[in-house]
Design a protein around this motif. Sequence first.
Motif, short mmCIF file in Angstrom:
data_model
loop_
_atom_site.label_atom_id
_atom_site.label_comp_id
_atom_site.label_asym_id
_atom_site.label_seq_id
_atom_site.Cartn_x
_atom_site.Cartn_y
_atom_site.Cartn_z
N THR A 192 0.80 -1.01 0.00
CA THR A 192 -0.04 0.17 -0.03
C THR A 192 0.70 1.17 0.06
O THR A 192 2.02 1.33 0.58
N PRO A 193 0.58 2.20 -0.76
CA PRO A 193 -0.64 2.52 -1.67
C PRO A 193 -0.59 2.11 -3.02
O PRO A 193 -1.22 3.25 -3.66
N ASP A 194 -0.14 1.20 -3.57
CA ASP A 194 -0.18 0.82 -4.86
C ASP A 194 -1.23 0.79 -5.31
O ASP A 194 -2.11 0.07 -4.83
N ARG A 197 -2.28 -2.93 -6.29
CA ARG A 197 -2.64 -3.79 -5.22
C ARG A 197 -3.98 -3.54 -5.10
O ARG A 197 -4.87 -4.37 -4.62
N LYS A 198 -4.55 -2.10 -4.84
CA LYS A 198 -5.94 -1.84 -4.75
C LYS A 198 -6.84 -2.40 -5.62
O LYS A 198 -7.90 -3.03 -5.38
N THR A 216 5.48 -9.22 -1.11
CA THR A 216 5.42 -7.89 -1.39
C THR A 216 6.62 -7.24 -1.57
O THR A 216 7.80 -7.65 -0.82
#
Length: 292
Positions: A192-194, A197-198, A216
């Motif tokens: 996070t905050p990629d 990924r979201k 990760t």
Amino acid sequence: MPTPLPPFDLDLLRTFVTIVEGGGFTRAAERLGRTQSTISLQIKRLEDGLGKRLFQRDGRSVDLTPDGEILLSYARRLLGMANEACATLMEPEVGGVVRLGTPEDFATAHLPDVLWRFSRAHPQVALEVQCDFTLNLLGGFSRGEFDLVLCKREPQGPTGGTKVWRESLVWVASDRLLLGPGAAVPLVLAPTPDIYRKRAIEALDACGRAWRIVYTSHSLTGLKAAVSAGLGVTILPKDMLEAGFHIVGADHRLPDLDDMEVALHRLSDSMPKAVELLAEHIIRSLEKTAST
């Protein structure tokens, strides 16, 4: 008698491209500071000279004809070359430092040739390029740490920077990965905050597919190494597939992914000449690449 050359007047081509990018004759007239009747006459000159219709008009809608689509690609390239020639031959030598922020994968895949050509035209300009996640880049931009920022975003139209690229996203794995039909999807993702990924987690949750994070890394090289080793699945732009990688999707109950946009953010106030030149060079170069 030799065949006359087509009327590739740069002013006419610039008007043509502006109509396409602005979505109509009225907006092009506003952007170019001309009347709509002048814009219409310029397009008529271009169409008459080519002997081709470039726009299909249907009420308020203005769409390109097949010939117009062909010309658009050439027009962007001709205007880009003309602008580069002017910058190299006619403008005074520009110097200074430009601070550019960009996502790592985009910098690796698309920027090397763009920045090389800019440096060749403006050798006195020093470039400071920093790679980071989009949210971090935007935060740094708001604090004045960057002059220009390329960031990834959900497709959202003309607001929030100038759209310069559209990426088709795919799920990617290597031949070493054994993914059972009922097993939780092993994910290889940046922290996070990629935005990928979201996107991955939201897409899997939306279709009820179980998942788990197995690896990760902040580094794109590290993520690719983990995928290559068969540890799991990641998201990449479709044009960044490497040897040994393949697209996985419906056959493994993975949902389709919407495209992602890349936008260029720059200060709205007056910018140093070097920053302005690099911004325009990036926009022209990426538009030209995307249209070919």
